[in-house]
Design a protein around this motif. Structure first.
Motif, PDB file in Angstrom:
ATOM      1  N   ASP A  20       0.890  -0.980  -0.018  1.00  0.00           N
ATOM      2  CA  ASP A  20       0.045  -0.163   0.123  1.00  0.00           C
ATOM      3  C   ASP A  20       0.907   1.258   0.028  1.00  0.00           C
ATOM      4  O   ASP A  20       1.739   1.314   0.968  1.00  0.00           O
ATOM      5  N   ASN A  22       0.685   4.167   0.904  1.00  0.00           N
ATOM      6  CA  ASN A  22       0.612   4.824   2.154  1.00  0.00           C
ATOM      7  C   ASN A  22       1.520   4.058   3.196  1.00  0.00           C
ATOM      8  O   ASN A  22       1.825   4.544   4.048  1.00  0.00           O
ATOM      9  N   HIS A  23       1.781   2.695   3.129  1.00  0.00           N
ATOM     10  CA  HIS A  23       2.487   2.110   4.013  1.00  0.00           C
ATOM     11  C   HIS A  23       3.470   1.338   3.537  1.00  0.00           C
ATOM     12  O   HIS A  23       3.405  -0.137   3.430  1.00  0.00           O
ATOM     13  N   THR A  33       7.789   3.528  15.410  1.00  0.00           N
ATOM     14  CA  THR A  33       7.004   2.518  15.607  1.00  0.00           C
ATOM     15  C   THR A  33       5.355   3.022  14.962  1.00  0.00           C
ATOM     16  O   THR A  33       4.309   2.299  14.812  1.00  0.00           O
ATOM     17  N   GLU A  34       5.292   4.554  14.725  1.00  0.00           N
ATOM     18  CA  GLU A  34       4.433   5.299  14.140  1.00  0.00           C
ATOM     19  C   GLU A  34       3.956   4.910  12.905  1.00  0.00           C
ATOM     20  O   GLU A  34       2.778   5.054  12.388  1.00  0.00           O
ATOM     21  N   PHE A  36       4.061   2.142   9.514  1.00  0.00           N
ATOM     22  CA  PHE A  36       3.956   0.786   9.531  1.00  0.00           C
ATOM     23  C   PHE A  36       3.758   0.235   8.202  1.00  0.00           C
ATOM     24  O   PHE A  36       3.211   0.972   7.159  1.00  0.00           O
ATOM     25  N   LEU A  38       1.541  -2.702   6.026  1.00  0.00           N
ATOM     26  CA  LEU A  38       0.472  -3.267   6.435  1.00  0.00           C
ATOM     27  C   LEU A  38      -0.091  -4.350   5.251  1.00  0.00           C
ATOM     28  O   LEU A  38       0.082  -4.124   3.962  1.00  0.00           O
ATOM     29  N   SER A  39      -0.236  -5.378   5.708  1.00  0.00           N
ATOM     30  CA  SER A  39      -0.689  -6.494   4.657  1.00  0.00           C
ATOM     31  C   SER A  39      -1.980  -6.171   4.061  1.00  0.00           C
ATOM     32  O   SER A  39      -2.806  -5.697   4.820  1.00  0.00           O
ATOM     33  N   PHE A  65       1.024  -5.695  14.985  1.00  0.00           N
ATOM     34  CA  PHE A  65      -0.303  -5.771  15.497  1.00  0.00           C
ATOM     35  C   PHE A  65      -1.067  -6.893  14.710  1.00  0.00           C
ATOM     36  O   PHE A  65      -1.157  -6.965  13.541  1.00  0.00           O
ATOM     37  N   SER A 126      -0.108  -5.622  10.623  1.00  0.00           N
ATOM     38  CA  SER A 126       0.548  -4.609  10.347  1.00  0.00           C
ATOM     39  C   SER A 126       2.033  -5.237  11.182  1.00  0.00           C
ATOM     40  O   SER A 126       1.908  -5.627  12.315  1.00  0.00           O
ATOM     41  N   HIS A 128       5.326  -2.891  12.553  1.00  0.00           N
ATOM     42  CA  HIS A 128       5.829  -1.367  12.622  1.00  0.00           C
ATOM     43  C   HIS A 128       7.143  -1.080  12.821  1.00  0.00           C
ATOM     44  O   HIS A 128       7.992  -0.267  12.503  1.00  0.00           O
TER      45      HIS A 128
END
Lengths: 134, 186
Positions: A20, A22-23, A33-34, A36, A38-39, A65, A126, A128
């Motif tokens: 993604d 954005n990630h 850690t803010e 990450f 993301l699958s 997470f 996720s 991080h």
């Protein structure tokens, strides 16, 4: 060194099975850690971290997470090949805060680490931060 | 831009038109199945669905599963952990509608407690004169189960994309929800 960004000494994520914009996968090695990675659906999920040299590793730390089962493999080759399993662990589920896990190893060397997320506590998981201690 | 991947389990009684529906959808109507051919195991179809008004998409891995009871056990082994479910019946068969709850339970049993977005599809809407299941009845049951309801006719190429688009959107909404939730944790 567990708190240092892996990217600051030349580590790279050379493969990730989800993206993604954005990630991006780099979010896992920026020491923050803010941010990450993301699958984006279905299991297993995988990512590979490459180190600039052969690294001696005694502890791997993972901030994540909803990751359930995680397998870690290492390679000592120049290219990402010939991986061998070095650890497999089931993380506990957390609510309202990140999972923090440390995995102790025997201080063996590696040029690449492969992380296989075999299952999750949700459709999306996720990661991080990944840190290592020599 | 993000491309999500969803494992879509397609179930329902034999001969209600699951394969016809999924093939119509995945081939954009270019594959028309004239004669019935029974699915004995699981057929995998992959198609990407764009989410309107975004540059994002959901790639659906459709597991078209045999409806015949003999094959069900084998099929279940291939479902893995479902992301979304599509339960199909035919509007001209009350029995096929009654089976839907059993199909839904079967798929839910593989979810390890995860939320499972889904749709209920009443196929063969072209057989309106032989209708045995009223739209309102199907709609009501779908709502109780948290499913979106669609009527389709794979034969007349009517509305076949709608159920899959609705599944893609539901999965996409779930992703956005989780993304925001995780963002607050960091």
């Amino acid at each position: 060194m567990l708190n240092t960004a892996l990217s600051s000494f030349g580590a790279q994520v050379v493969l990730a099975t989800s993206s993604d914009e954005n990630h991006p996968p780099e979010s896992m090695i920026d020491g923050n850690t803010e941010t990450f990675w993301l699958s984006t659906g279905m299991f297993p999920q995988e990512f590979i971290i490459r180190f600039p040299d052969n690294m001696k590793i005694s502890v791997i730390s993972v901030h994540s997470f909803n990751v359930k089962r995680l397998r870690i493999e290492k390679s000592t080759q120049t290219d990402a090949e010939k991986f061998e399993v070095i650890a497999e662990k089931e993380f506990e589920q957390t609510e309202g805060n990140l999972q923090t896990n440390e995995i102790s190893l025997d201080g063996s060397n590696a040029t690449h680490l492969k992380f296989l997320i075999l299952s999750g506590y949700d459709h999306f998981v996720s990661v991080h931060k990944v840190g290592i201690q020599a | 831009m993000v491309k999500l991947r969803a494992r879509c389990i397609l179930v329902g009684d034999a001969a209600v038109g699951k394969s016809a529906l999924s093939q119509m959808f995945s081939s954009d109507g270019s594959h028309i199945q004239k004669n019935y051919s029974m699915t004995a195991g699981v057929e995998l179809l992959v198609k990407s669905v764009n989410i309107p008004e975004t540059s994002d998409s959901v790639e659906l891995y459709i597991f078209d599963s045999a409806g015949r009871e003999t094959f069900v056990e084998t099929c279940e082994k291939m479902w893995g952990q479902p992301s979304v479910v599509c339960v199909v019946f035919e509007i001209s068969s009350l029995d096929s509608f009654k089976s839907c709850s059993r199909w839904l339970e079967r798929v839910r049993a593989h979810c390890n407690g995860l939320q499972l977005p889904g749709v209920l599809v009443g196929n063969k809407s072209d057989l309106a004169s032989r209708r045995e299941v009223e739209t309102s009845v199907a709609q009501e049951w779908a709502q109780e189960q948290g499913l979106q309801y669609h009527e389709t006719s794979a034969k007349e190429m009517e509305n076949c994309d709608a159920p899959f688009l609705s599944l893609a959107q539901a999965f996409y909404a779930l992703y956005q929800d989780r993304r925001q939730m995780i963002q607050r944790l960091g």
